[in-house]
Design a protein around this motif. Structure first.
Motif, PDB file in Angstrom:
ATOM      1  N   UNK A 138       0.844  -1.200   0.000  1.00 14.04           N
ATOM      2  CA  UNK A 138       0.000   0.000   0.000  1.00 14.04           C
ATOM      3  C   UNK A 138       0.877   1.247   0.000  1.00 14.04           C
ATOM      4  N   UNK A 139       0.289   2.433  -0.251  1.00 13.83           N
ATOM      5  CA  UNK A 139       1.077   3.680  -0.224  1.00 13.83           C
ATOM      6  C   UNK A 139       1.742   3.946   1.119  1.00 13.83           C
ATOM      7  N   UNK A 140       1.228   3.348   2.197  1.00 14.34           N
ATOM      8  CA  UNK A 140       1.829   3.580   3.523  1.00 14.34           C
ATOM      9  C   UNK A 140       2.710   2.392   3.943  1.00 14.34           C
ATOM     10  N   UNK A 141       2.978   1.509   3.007  1.00 20.77           N
ATOM     11  CA  UNK A 141       3.832   0.364   3.311  1.00 20.77           C
ATOM     12  C   UNK A 141       3.068  -0.950   3.250  1.00 20.77           C
ATOM     13  N   UNK A 142       3.717  -1.997   3.708  1.00 25.38           N
ATOM     14  CA  UNK A 142       3.102  -3.328   3.687  1.00 25.38           C
ATOM     15  C   UNK A 142       2.168  -3.500   4.877  1.00 25.38           C
ATOM     16  N   UNK A 143       0.923  -3.869   4.572  1.00 26.12           N
ATOM     17  CA  UNK A 143      -0.077  -4.105   5.611  1.00 26.12           C
ATOM     18  C   UNK A 143      -0.624  -5.522   5.478  1.00 26.12           C
ATOM     19  N   UNK A 144      -0.889  -6.133   6.625  1.00 29.00           N
ATOM     20  CA  UNK A 144      -1.527  -7.439   6.610  1.00 29.00           C
ATOM     21  C   UNK A 144      -3.031  -7.255   6.401  1.00 29.00           C
ATOM     22  N   UNK A 145      -3.538  -7.862   5.342  1.00 26.84           N
ATOM     23  CA  UNK A 145      -4.964  -7.781   5.013  1.00 26.84           C
ATOM     24  C   UNK A 145      -5.553  -9.193   5.055  1.00 26.84           C
ATOM     25  N   UNK A 146      -6.606  -9.351   5.815  1.00 28.86           N
ATOM     26  CA  UNK A 146      -7.292 -10.638   5.909  1.00 28.86           C
ATOM     27  C   UNK A 146      -8.668 -10.527   5.267  1.00 28.86           C
ATOM     28  N   UNK A 147      -8.989 -11.515   4.451  1.00 29.18           N
ATOM     29  CA  UNK A 147     -10.282 -11.536   3.765  1.00 29.18           C
ATOM     30  C   UNK A 147     -10.762 -12.976   3.684  1.00 29.18           C
ATOM     31  N   UNK A 148     -12.025 -13.142   3.335  1.00 27.32           N
ATOM     32  CA  UNK A 148     -12.573 -14.491   3.272  1.00 27.32           C
ATOM     33  C   UNK A 148     -13.794 -14.541   2.366  1.00 27.32           C
ATOM     34  N   UNK A 149     -14.139 -15.751   1.956  1.00 26.15           N
ATOM     35  CA  UNK A 149     -15.357 -15.991   1.193  1.00 26.15           C
ATOM     36  C   UNK A 149     -15.867 -17.386   1.495  1.00 26.15           C
ATOM     37  N   UNK A 150     -17.173 -17.520   1.577  1.00 26.31           N
ATOM     38  CA  UNK A 150     -17.779 -18.828   1.797  1.00 26.31           C
ATOM     39  C   UNK A 150     -18.117 -19.435   0.441  1.00 26.31           C
ATOM     40  N   UNK A 151     -17.620 -20.644   0.209  1.00 22.67           N
ATOM     41  CA  UNK A 151     -17.808 -21.317  -1.076  1.00 22.67           C
ATOM     42  C   UNK A 151     -18.680 -22.554  -0.876  1.00 22.67           C
ATOM     43  N   UNK A 152     -19.760 -22.639  -1.628  1.00 20.95           N
ATOM     44  CA  UNK A 152     -20.592 -23.838  -1.641  1.00 20.95           C
ATOM     45  C   UNK A 152     -20.106 -24.757  -2.762  1.00 20.95           C
ATOM     46  N   UNK A 153     -19.778 -26.022  -2.393  1.00 21.45           N
ATOM     47  CA  UNK A 153     -19.335 -26.977  -3.401  1.00 21.45           C
ATOM     48  C   UNK A 153     -20.483 -27.880  -3.852  1.00 21.45           C
ATOM     49  N   UNK A 154     -21.214 -28.444  -2.886  1.00 20.95           N
ATOM     50  CA  UNK A 154     -22.358 -29.326  -3.159  1.00 20.95           C
ATOM     51  C   UNK A 154     -22.085 -30.304  -4.304  1.00 20.95           C
ATOM     52  N   UNK A 155     -21.022 -31.110  -4.185  1.00 26.63           N
ATOM     53  CA  UNK A 155     -20.654 -31.974  -5.319  1.00 26.63           C
ATOM     54  C   UNK A 155     -21.602 -33.156  -5.515  1.00 26.63           C
ATOM     55  N   UNK A 156     -21.826 -33.509  -6.772  1.00 23.25           N
ATOM     56  CA  UNK A 156     -22.448 -34.772  -7.157  1.00 23.25           C
ATOM     57  C   UNK A 156     -21.305 -35.699  -7.560  1.00 23.25           C
ATOM     58  N   UNK A 157     -21.206 -36.843  -6.887  1.00 24.35           N
ATOM     59  CA  UNK A 157     -20.068 -37.748  -7.067  1.00 24.35           C
ATOM     60  C   UNK A 157     -20.550 -39.056  -7.671  1.00 24.35           C
ATOM     61  N   UNK A 158     -20.034 -39.407  -8.838  1.00 22.66           N
ATOM     62  CA  UNK A 158     -20.344 -40.701  -9.444  1.00 22.66           C
ATOM     63  C   UNK A 158     -19.147 -41.635  -9.267  1.00 22.66           C
ATOM     64  N   UNK A 159     -19.450 -42.918  -9.076  1.00 17.83           N
ATOM     65  CA  UNK A 159     -18.407 -43.917  -8.825  1.00 17.83           C
ATOM     66  C   UNK A 159     -18.718 -45.164  -9.653  1.00 17.83           C
ATOM     67  N   UNK A 160     -17.827 -45.491 -10.581  1.00 23.92           N
ATOM     68  CA  UNK A 160     -17.934 -46.703 -11.390  1.00 23.92           C
ATOM     69  C   UNK A 160     -16.835 -47.642 -10.933  1.00 23.92           C
ATOM     70  N   UNK A 161     -17.206 -48.875 -10.555  1.00 25.41           N
ATOM     71  CA  UNK A 161     -16.224 -49.721  -9.890  1.00 25.41           C
ATOM     72  C   UNK A 161     -16.386 -51.196 -10.229  1.00 25.41           C
ATOM     73  N   UNK A 162     -15.373 -51.950  -9.884  1.00 20.60           N
ATOM     74  CA  UNK A 162     -15.414 -53.396  -9.929  1.00 20.60           C
ATOM     75  C   UNK A 162     -14.952 -53.903  -8.582  1.00 20.60           C
ATOM     76  N   UNK A 163     -15.604 -54.992  -8.102  1.00 23.04           N
ATOM     77  CA  UNK A 163     -15.316 -55.429  -6.752  1.00 23.04           C
ATOM     78  C   UNK A 163     -15.254 -56.929  -6.606  1.00 23.04           C
ATOM     79  N   UNK A 164     -14.856 -57.339  -5.391  1.00 21.93           N
ATOM     80  CA  UNK A 164     -14.712 -58.768  -5.070  1.00 21.93           C
ATOM     81  C   UNK A 164     -15.299 -59.018  -3.691  1.00 21.93           C
ATOM     82  N   UNK A 165     -16.148 -60.050  -3.580  1.00 21.05           N
ATOM     83  CA  UNK A 165     -16.740 -60.433  -2.305  1.00 21.05           C
ATOM     84  C   UNK A 165     -16.044 -61.672  -1.767  1.00 21.05           C
TER      85      UNK A 165
END
Length: 241
Positions: free
Chosen positions: A213-240
């Motif tokens: 900044x014009x007055x030197x280095x300042x510590x600035x803290x900021x934040x944001x809330x992010x919604x992901x809400x993922x849809x997850x598909x899984x294709x697999x092969x298995x053994x019992x």
């Protein structure tokens, strides 16, 4: 003839008994396959919470971010508690999500990235008989979510918007998981499966900037809330077992 019929009957009974235990109470199973994670993402505007150690509440209008989709390999291990109820542990190699700018930040494209960890415990109810070839199921569970290697990768965004070197941290949380799918048995041991899961997931990304900044280095803290809400598909092969 009677002896031959008896032997044949015993063989059929034995095979039926073996098959009956393939998906029944007390049996274990493992699978491996491919996860595709498709976030249905959105975010709140970036909000500056502190400048030079002094609390602030400044909202940067028309700023936002969204996450791209990701793919990874995963494994599961499960146990049939009853003929219809199974408990399953799910884990995948942590996928890397790209964070892309939206609104006034869209011009910068990719802003950063992070790896997501989400080991999950599911409880599933399987329909049809334990000996059925096709078994659909519904599941519900819980996932522990956290992120690693969070970082800003866009120099122009860091210089022109944040005004200095910036580190990023994110919240961890427990989240519910809603699951549905089916398995198809090739024989008493081998099977293939497809499932779809939904996680109502959000996280708060916290940015810590050494702003020039014009007055030197300042510590600035900021934040944001992010919604992901993922849809997850899984294709697999298995053994019992």
């Amino acid at each position: 003839m009677k002896l031959k019929q008896a032997v044949t009957g015993i063989a059929v009974l034995a095979s039926m008994t073996t098959a009956a235990h393939a998906q029944s109470a007390g049996s274990f199973f493992v699978s491996t396959g491919w996860f595709h994670l498709a976030p249905q993402s959105s975010s709140q505007p970036l909000r500056v919470t502190s400048i030079g150690g002094s609390p602030t509440d400044i909202t940067e209008a028309n700023t936002g971010a969204s996450l791209g989709s990701a793919d990874t390999i995963g494994v599961t291990a499960g146990y049939f508690v009853t003929d219809h109820i199974a408990a399953e542990f799910v884990i995948g190699y942590p996928p890397t999500f790209d964070l892309n700018g939206t609104g006034s930040l869209e011009q910068f494209g990719k802003l950063g990235q992070a790896k997501q960890w989400s080991p999950t415990l599911l409880f599933k109810y399987y329909f049809n008989a334990p000996t059925a070839t096709f078994r659909p199921y519904l599941g519900i569970g819980v996932s522990r979510i956290w992120f690693t290697d969070e970082k800003i990768t866009n120099g122009a965004f860091q210089s022109n918007v944040l005004h200095g070197p910036t580190s990023v941290t994110t919240d961890s949380s427990w989240e519910p998981v809603f699951n549905a799918g089916f398995t198809y048995a090739f024989n008493q041991h081998w099977f293939a499966g497809v499932s779809v899961s939904y996680l109502p997931l959000s996280t708060t990304a916290k940015l810590n900037t050494q702003a020039q900044t014009p007055v030197g280095t300042l510590n600035v803290q900021s934040q944001t809330k992010i919604k992901l809400n993922p849809i997850v598909t899984y294709v697999n092969i298995g053994y019992r077992f």
